[in-house]
Design an enzyme around this catalytic site. Sequence first.
Site, mmCIF file in Angstrom:
data_model
loop_
_atom_site.group_PDB
_atom_site.id
_atom_site.type_symbol
_atom_site.label_atom_id
_atom_site.label_comp_id
_atom_site.label_asym_id
_atom_site.label_seq_id
_atom_site.Cartn_x
_atom_site.Cartn_y
_atom_site.Cartn_z
ATOM 1 N N ASP A 8 1.033 -1.052 -0.497
ATOM 2 C CA ASP A 8 0.405 -0.074 0.101
ATOM 3 C C ASP A 8 0.626 1.236 0.260
ATOM 4 O O ASP A 8 1.428 1.715 1.335
ATOM 5 C CB ASP A 8 -0.259 -0.198 0.996
ATOM 6 C CG ASP A 8 -1.779 1.373 1.695
ATOM 7 O OD1 ASP A 8 -1.690 2.225 0.559
ATOM 8 O OD2 ASP A 8 -2.266 1.456 2.447
ATOM 9 N N LYS A 70 2.719 10.982 -3.654
ATOM 10 C CA LYS A 70 1.957 10.753 -4.349
ATOM 11 C C LYS A 70 1.245 11.596 -4.367
ATOM 12 O O LYS A 70 0.775 10.990 -5.995
ATOM 13 C CB LYS A 70 1.228 9.744 -3.301
ATOM 14 C CG LYS A 70 0.036 8.762 -3.766
ATOM 15 C CD LYS A 70 -0.537 7.736 -3.000
ATOM 16 C CE LYS A 70 -1.634 7.353 -3.261
ATOM 17 N NZ LYS A 70 -2.124 6.440 -2.366
ATOM 18 N N GLU A 166 -7.121 0.345 -4.979
ATOM 19 C CA GLU A 166 -7.435 0.767 -3.154
ATOM 20 C C GLU A 166 -8.276 -0.368 -2.794
ATOM 21 O O GLU A 166 -8.981 -0.870 -2.257
ATOM 22 C CB GLU A 166 -6.477 2.077 -2.535
ATOM 23 C CG GLU A 166 -5.473 2.695 -2.863
ATOM 24 C CD GLU A 166 -5.461 3.501 -2.892
ATOM 25 O OE1 GLU A 166 -5.946 4.599 -2.029
ATOM 26 O OE2 GLU A 166 -3.895 4.274 -2.917
ATOM 27 N N ASP A 189 -13.705 5.671 2.495
ATOM 28 C CA ASP A 189 -11.852 5.607 2.466
ATOM 29 C C ASP A 189 -11.496 6.976 3.008
ATOM 30 O O ASP A 189 -11.505 7.577 2.020
ATOM 31 C CB ASP A 189 -10.920 5.045 1.390
ATOM 32 C CG ASP A 189 -10.064 4.799 1.481
ATOM 33 O OD1 ASP A 189 -9.636 5.589 2.794
ATOM 34 O OD2 ASP A 189 -8.854 4.249 0.849
#
Length: 604
Positions: A8, A70, A166, A189
């Site tokens: 992850d 990211k 994800e 999320d």
Amino acid sequence: MSPIVGIDLGTTNSLIGVMEAGFPILLAGSDGERLTPSVVHFPAQGDPVVGHAALRMRVLEPAATVYSAKRFIGRRVGEETAPTGFALTGAEGTPVRFEVRGKPYPPEAISAKVLAKLRADAERALQCEVTRAVITVPAYFNDAQRNATKAAGELAGFTVERIVNEPTAAALAYGLNHLRDHARVAVFDLGGGTFDISILELHGGVFQVLATHGDTRLGGDDVDEALVGLLSEKLEALAQTHGHEPGQSSQPALRARLREAAVDAKHRLSSETVCSVELPFLLGNDSLVYRLERSELERLARPILERTRAHCIRVLADARLSAADLDEVILVGGATRMPLVRAMVEGIFGRTPNISQNPDEAVALGATLQAGILSGAVQNVVLLDVTPLSLGIETCGGVMNVIIPRNSTIPIKAGEMFTNAVAGQRVMRISVLQGEREMARDNWRLGEFELEFEAAPKGKARVGVQFEIDANGILQVLARDTGTGSQKVVEMASAVDVSDEAVEKMLEDSLEHAFEDVNARVFTEAKLKAEELLPAVRNALALVGDALDEAEKALITQRVSEVEQAVRDGASQALQRANRALDDATQRLATLLVERAMQGGKTG
Ligand code: AMP
């Protein structure tokens, strides 16, 4: 053979796991921690430092410490503003580079350092070489972002076996693959800085992402900021009472202490209903002590968290489902530990969310399970994902011609045949587009290339264009001249990068501009038709016009000028009508033309 690890690669923290004796196990680093901050520090001398050690250095040397890479991966300068602390180099529109100690680093080089640390930790823990990995990315990542993530993995010495969404990984970690067929799951999320909501469907042991939405600027950090605001007021009151200068709360060092206390209090209030915020010697000898109740935190957090609601409603609408159609709602991301978040999710979806997994670890566990599926350690599950936006090419008149529609299950291969718009044309430009708008100019251009083909009369050449998206979501475009068999295959690796916010915006814009977009498309198509019709009519009039009577000729001239006028006015409906009227008025002319041609054929 090297085991396949699951990773992850998070904005804030990253995790790595491996299947052991049939179970997904997350591996700890040399410091004993499983969470590795996705932070890289570049010391003045020596090798870069990654993880907790880098995070500690961020306070001391922010300009030499890169975090949140990211957010920038696969992006271009100008698409995103830089977090403070480090500089971006390069001109607007060029790929993002971080400048650290005078040297440029692309975001994938930073992510590669994080991945290399995870790899070294895994090799230490497993006592063997680790070269194969599954890496997760947000469901909305476009080709460029997926490619750049893959490149980061390769830079770190991995063969990237699969890029997995994800939410799909999270659903797998929750064991939702054991649900009945056709089960539908919402994955909510909420992390530190981003919010994603996805709807998945399980069908024949296969997961599909039906729809995804979110906000890249919404998360637990916003709650921290609101709480820092409250503590700043308390600090100013303290300063006033004890005769200190006002404006203390804007001092970076004091603000950093307030933030630390705010985060700590927020975490405690997830399990307690009241806590004491204590900041000894905050202003000289004066300390700040404040009794904070969960209800007060919730009063501050509610308007922030309420922003998730609209996305949840939209994702259901996109998936064409109502909340009652869902079998499970699962929570992912540290911020979903807040009781208020859980209550709100329950309110939105009308069901108690499933909290059986650790929200920080679900994605990494799922990536590890996917690694297990690939290596054969886990059987009977296949994972499929969908394209977040439509893909196509630009055709005549600047219109978007969709080849793979949004939300298609990948891997996928689809194609269409195109022809030459102009007689004698020798080159066809293939302009690859991504987006939901009708006109090419409003979509994103992923790349462009040219295919040469044999000259042919207008509409006679045959060029097949095929799009293929592999299991990692990477797009390959093939164009082939069916006449000669010559072809070109181009991987859209250096795609024009688009931010996830832009994906959001694209979807909003396509709804907002739906009417004018359709209008523009109708007009373009009608104009192309008029451009064919007008010269053909003029040509026919010159050839066989004498055979018509004056009234017929006058009517055709009238209809021609109506078409020309509608083109000038840019009026799509009027142009369609005028084209039809011209078509009708020239019926006899067309017949005469055919007759003349046939006579010509007989005599010639
Ligand atoms: P993630 O990006 O998934 O690691 O989530 C990080 C966010 O979760 C940060 O905003 C944290 O403050 C928040 N978080 C972590 N633990 C808790 C907790 N116990 N209660 C509330 N928020 C938490």
